[in-house]
Structure formats: C-alpha cells, structure tokens
Design an enzyme around this catalytic site. Sequence first.
Site, PDB file in Angstrom:
ATOM      1  CB  CYS A  74      -0.556  -0.056   1.562  1.00  0.00           C
ATOM      2  SG  CYS A  74      -2.424   1.593   1.193  1.00  0.00           S
ATOM      3  CB  CYS A  80      -2.635   3.908   7.161  1.00  0.00           C
ATOM      4  SG  CYS A  80      -3.948   3.951   6.801  1.00  0.00           S
ATOM      5  CB  CYS A  83      -3.035  -2.732   6.887  1.00  0.00           C
ATOM      6  SG  CYS A  83      -4.260  -2.319   5.730  1.00  0.00           S
ATOM      7  CD  GLN A 306     -17.693  -9.793  13.625  1.00  0.00           C
ATOM      8  OE1 GLN A 306     -16.880 -10.125  14.100  1.00  0.00           O
ATOM      9  NE2 GLN A 306     -18.415 -10.569  15.251  1.00  0.00           N
ATOM     10  CE1 TYR A 335     -21.752  -7.973  27.268  1.00  0.00           C
ATOM     11  CE2 TYR A 335     -21.423 -10.069  26.714  1.00  0.00           C
ATOM     12  CZ  TYR A 335     -21.336  -8.574  27.882  1.00  0.00           C
ATOM     13  OH  TYR A 335     -21.046  -8.873  28.823  1.00  0.00           O
ATOM     14  CG  ASP A 405     -18.818 -11.586  19.788  1.00  0.00           C
ATOM     15  OD1 ASP A 405     -17.511 -11.034  20.038  1.00  0.00           O
ATOM     16  OD2 ASP A 405     -19.773 -11.774  18.927  1.00  0.00           O
ATOM     17  CB  CYS A 432     -12.742  -9.137  19.294  1.00  0.00           C
ATOM     18  SG  CYS A 432     -13.508  -7.596  20.388  1.00  0.00           S
TER      19      CYS A 432
HETATM   20  C1  LIG Z   1     -18.061  -7.758  19.667  1.00  0.00           C
HETATM   21  S1  LIG Z   1     -19.932  -7.331  19.172  1.00  0.00           S
HETATM   22  C2  LIG Z   1     -20.712  -8.532  19.093  1.00  0.00           C
HETATM   23  C3  LIG Z   1     -21.810  -9.063  18.147  1.00  0.00           C
HETATM   24  C4  LIG Z   1     -22.306  -9.931  17.560  1.00  0.00           C
HETATM   25  N1  LIG Z   1     -22.281 -10.841  18.429  1.00  0.00           N
HETATM   26  C5  LIG Z   1     -21.781 -10.605  16.025  1.00  0.00           C
HETATM   27  O1  LIG Z   1     -20.944 -11.369  15.814  1.00  0.00           O
HETATM   28  O2  LIG Z   1     -22.284  -9.605  15.225  1.00  0.00           O
HETATM   29  C6  LIG Z   1     -21.009  -6.974  20.567  1.00  0.00           C
HETATM   30  C7  LIG Z   1     -21.456  -6.194  20.958  1.00  0.00           C
HETATM   31  O3  LIG Z   1     -21.881  -5.815  22.693  1.00  0.00           O
HETATM   32  C8  LIG Z   1     -22.747  -4.429  22.504  1.00  0.00           C
HETATM   33  N2  LIG Z   1     -22.751  -4.233  23.797  1.00  0.00           N
HETATM   34  C9  LIG Z   1     -21.247  -3.463  24.391  1.00  0.00           C
HETATM   35  N3  LIG Z   1     -21.557  -3.222  25.409  1.00  0.00           N
HETATM   36  C10 LIG Z   1     -22.866  -4.379  26.014  1.00  0.00           C
HETATM   37  C11 LIG Z   1     -23.241  -4.163  27.348  1.00  0.00           C
HETATM   38  N4  LIG Z   1     -22.752  -3.374  28.699  1.00  0.00           N
HETATM   39  N5  LIG Z   1     -24.348  -4.971  27.607  1.00  0.00           N
HETATM   40  C12 LIG Z   1     -25.248  -5.295  26.830  1.00  0.00           C
HETATM   41  N6  LIG Z   1     -24.682  -4.775  25.084  1.00  0.00           N
HETATM   42  C13 LIG Z   1     -23.658  -4.965  24.879  1.00  0.00           C
HETATM   43  C14 LIG Z   1     -22.691  -4.067  21.126  1.00  0.00           C
HETATM   44  O4  LIG Z   1     -23.250  -2.873  21.266  1.00  0.00           O
HETATM   45  C15 LIG Z   1     -22.349  -5.032  20.032  1.00  0.00           C
HETATM   46  O5  LIG Z   1     -23.196  -5.548  19.377  1.00  0.00           O
END
Ligand SMILES: C[S@@+](CC[C@H](N)C(=O)[O-])C[C@H]1O[C@@H](n2cnc3c(N)ncnc32)[C@H](O)[C@@H]1O
Length: 479
Positions: A74, A80, A83, A306, A335, A405, A432
């Site tokens: 790149c 930047c 990456c 995602q 989540y 998650d 993550c």
């Molecule tokens: C890594 S994402 C996971 C999304 C989903 N599992 C997916 O694969 O598409 C984490 C999620 O946690 C939610 N989140 C963050 N803090 C939270 C909280 N205190 N209570 C409930 N959800 C929360 C975010 O809005 C987000 O949608």
Amino acid sequence: MKKKPLPLLEKVLITGIAAEGKAIAKYNDMVIFIPFVVPGDVVDIQLIRKKHSYAEGKAVYFHEYSAQRVEPFCEHYGVCGGCKWQILPYSEQIRYKQQQVTDNLTRIGKIALPEISPVLGSEKTRFYRNKLEYTFSNKRWMTWEDVQSGKTFENRDALGFHIPDMFDKVLDINECWLQEEPSNAIRLAIKDFCLQHSYPFFDLREQTGLMRNLIIRTSTTGEVMLIVVFYEEDKEKRNALLDFIANRFQEITSLLYIVNQKANDTITDQVVHVFKGKDHIFEQMDVGAKHFLPLRFKIGAKSFYQTNSEQAYNLYTIARNFAGLSGNELVYDLYTGTGTIANFIAKDAKQVIGIEYVPEAIEDAKVNSEINGITNTLFFAGDMKNILNAGFIAQYGRPDVMITDPPRAGMHDDVIGTILFAEPKKIVYVSCNPATQARDLNLLDSKYKVTKVQPVDMFPHTHHVENVVLLELKTNGYE
Ligand SMILES: C[S@@+](CC[C@H](N)C(=O)[O-])C[C@H]1O[C@@H](n2cnc3c(N)ncnc32)[C@H](O)[C@@H]1O
C-alpha cells in the site's frame, strides 16, 4: 524549564512483537515499543516518551532490514494507522497472532489450557472488509514527501483516515486495499466533486465546515450502502452532491445522509435520512445442513455486522461446533448485536435468547429471525449487567449453553457472577481481545475448565485476533 531532549539510540536490534501492533526492542534494562518495524530490523531509535521501565520510540534510520520483511503493497504504509503488519508475510502475521493468544491466556489467564489450535487464517487478505468510515478534514496530514518538497499547500483538504493519536489530522487516501470497489471510486469521486465545487471540509478543532464523514458498506449480495455525513445544514449543496452520487454510482442501493452537528462522529444517536433507495442492505450467509437457503441479514445504517463477512461465517461455525447442540438446548447469546449468532444456531437449538445493549440492533435481530422463518428466538435490549440476573434466569430458564461475544472491554464482573450462578454446561466465549478474555477466563475458572481454544484471523495485516474458547462445567464444581 526546558525539558532535556530524549536520546537517540543507535543500531538497536528489534527482537519481538508487542501489543497494539508495535514491535519491541531492549536497550540496557529498558523495553522500547516502536511502530512500523519488525523483528530482525536494526535501527536507530529516537525516543519520544520515556517512563521508569519502558519507553516509546520511532525508527529514524534503518541499518539492516529483517530477512522476514516483505514489500508493503500500500502506498500509504508507514503513515496510515491501518494494516501495520503488511511488511510481514501473512504466515508470520499468523505466527505472531498465535503467540499473542498464547501469551495472554497463560500470563493473564493463569489457568490450565488445552493445546491452542493454529490460528484459522483469512482466505481473503485484501479487500476483506465490508465497511469503511472516512473523515473529511481541512487539515491534511503533511507526509514527509510534502514537507521535503518545500512547497506551500494552500488547500489542505483531505478525505481519508485519522492519523493515530491525532484527532484533527487526516491522511488523504488515494487507494485503500481494504474494501472492494466501488469503495475507492466513490470516495475519490466525492472528494473531487467537493473540491471542484468548493464545499468546505470539516475543521475538527473549530467544528466548522460542511463535509464531515463517509461510511461505505458493501455486501456479498452486491448491494452497496453509502452514508454521507454533513456537519452544516445546506440543502442546496447537499442535494447537488447526492444527485451527483446517485447518477454516477447506480450500484448504490441505499443512499443515505445524516446532518451531525454534535462534537463527536458517532451516528448511533443521529437521524438517518434516505435520499435514494432503501434504508438497509442485506448480507447473506450459507448456514449449512439444517438450512436449505442461506440466511439473510438486514443491515441498517447503525447495525453492527462483522466486517469480514467470509471469516464471520468461519467464526460462527466454530462457535456452533464448540456449542455441540443436539436440538434440545436453551441457548443464551450474550452481546448478540443484530442477532447474527443467535439466528445462525437457532435451527440447532430448542430456543435461543439474545441480549444486546443497542435497541435498534435488537429490532434488526427480530427482523432477521422473521425474514429467515426462525421462530425460536427471543431478543432483549439493555445493559447486560442489568438484564442478565437471577430474576431473568428464573423467568426464561437456566441455559444449557451460553455463547458470549462481548466488546473489547470484556465482560462486567456482575455478568460473570450471573454466568457462574446460572451454571450452563458449556460456555462458548468469542472475543476480539484475548487480554480481557484471559482476565474473564480466570474469573470463570472456579467452575469452568477450558477445553478448546481456536483463534481466528478476521483482520489480516493488523495485530487484531479473534479467539473462540470452549469452557465446560467442572463436574463437582471444584475439579
Ligand atoms: C463484538 S460485538 C458482537 C456482536 C455479535 N455477536 C456479532 O457477531 O455480530 C459486541 C456487542 O456487544 C454490545 N454491547 C456492548 N456493551 C454492552 C453491554 N454493556 N450490554 C449489552 N451489550 C453490549 C455491542 O453493542 C455489540 O453489539
């Protein structure tokens, strides 16, 4: 009093990879963190920050390049913030990600671990993102070449990415390798139009200007969403630009705009207007044996999905395999975002309950069940630590399996407390951020044993790594 300048350290060997994509060197007893170098490089390091036991620096001269290095593909590499690892072959990136997961789980987790499976690499290592967000700025970051040229630049308008740690400086992007076309074409055409018609680019410090952000979402269905975020309310200029985009890019199926006059860029609390097309796009995902048709996911302007769609399928498949469902289980998907995992596994379970903070995401999750003919899901919006408690479990049932998650910060102590109280037989922890995951695994260790670990690379050329862990309830609770 004038501060003493920090020293320049000569001919230092870079020895390892550290957190946040930086590399590491040791000088006497001091550990130094440096970006844009790789193990094996020998460099002169200008220290830029020095603490008691560690320092931060930047490489100002290369004496030797590491044998591991590959040419960055790149043109924006080195300036930047994205990456950063493209100077490493992909196999080496994967090796360092493996090491990162192992280090976190052993050093922070301090728990018994099974063998950690090799990182599942991403088939696509370029153009793997389905979403990019760009910023307009009237303070273009001056590259080394700009400064060296001796020219004065009257117009410093830029459309691109923030320079790391500099909130008001933006790197003008010519070509980005992260998202399929028409992503670059849309960004460049909009920038040209705005320059030609003297549309003021945003001044991040003064909070003035018309043009603020661009968000481009592409999808495996071929649909394209573009959200143009303005700062000022100027209907004439706004319509002229949006008309131009609509005519030029017929492939945009959802052309949206926002007028955001608050201090920060987040759009979650903003009104989204439809200029042309629909207010959403669809993503689709083959789900496998129990579904004849691929699942379709509705994605609105504010929905989380995602960003690496192909690898998301692999991630969810691993989570589903770890859960090992027979069809009789009550599963909690914590989540849940827009309910993607919940809907992905619904046909394999008796019932799935998804919980998520963002109410709009929960509305999308319900729609996603509906449009896929899924009837055994229930979704709830609210803060996890408030919703998931003993009362909730008494009302909706003790889960057989919990999938969690969480965001990068990991889970709140109260949430972990409720999970320990609920005692599901299995927990599938998708993360993550292996560091916060390791901290949480340590807290779950009183009742759970980690039996499988599978890291997944969702973001090639970055230091980020996703990790899926299976925890199983220890039979007597104290094993
Ligand atoms: C890594 S994402 C996971 C999304 C989903 N599992 C997916 O694969 O598409 C984490 C999620 O946690 C939610 N989140 C963050 N803090 C939270 C909280 N205190 N209570 C409930 N959800 C929360 C975010 O809005 C987000 O949608």
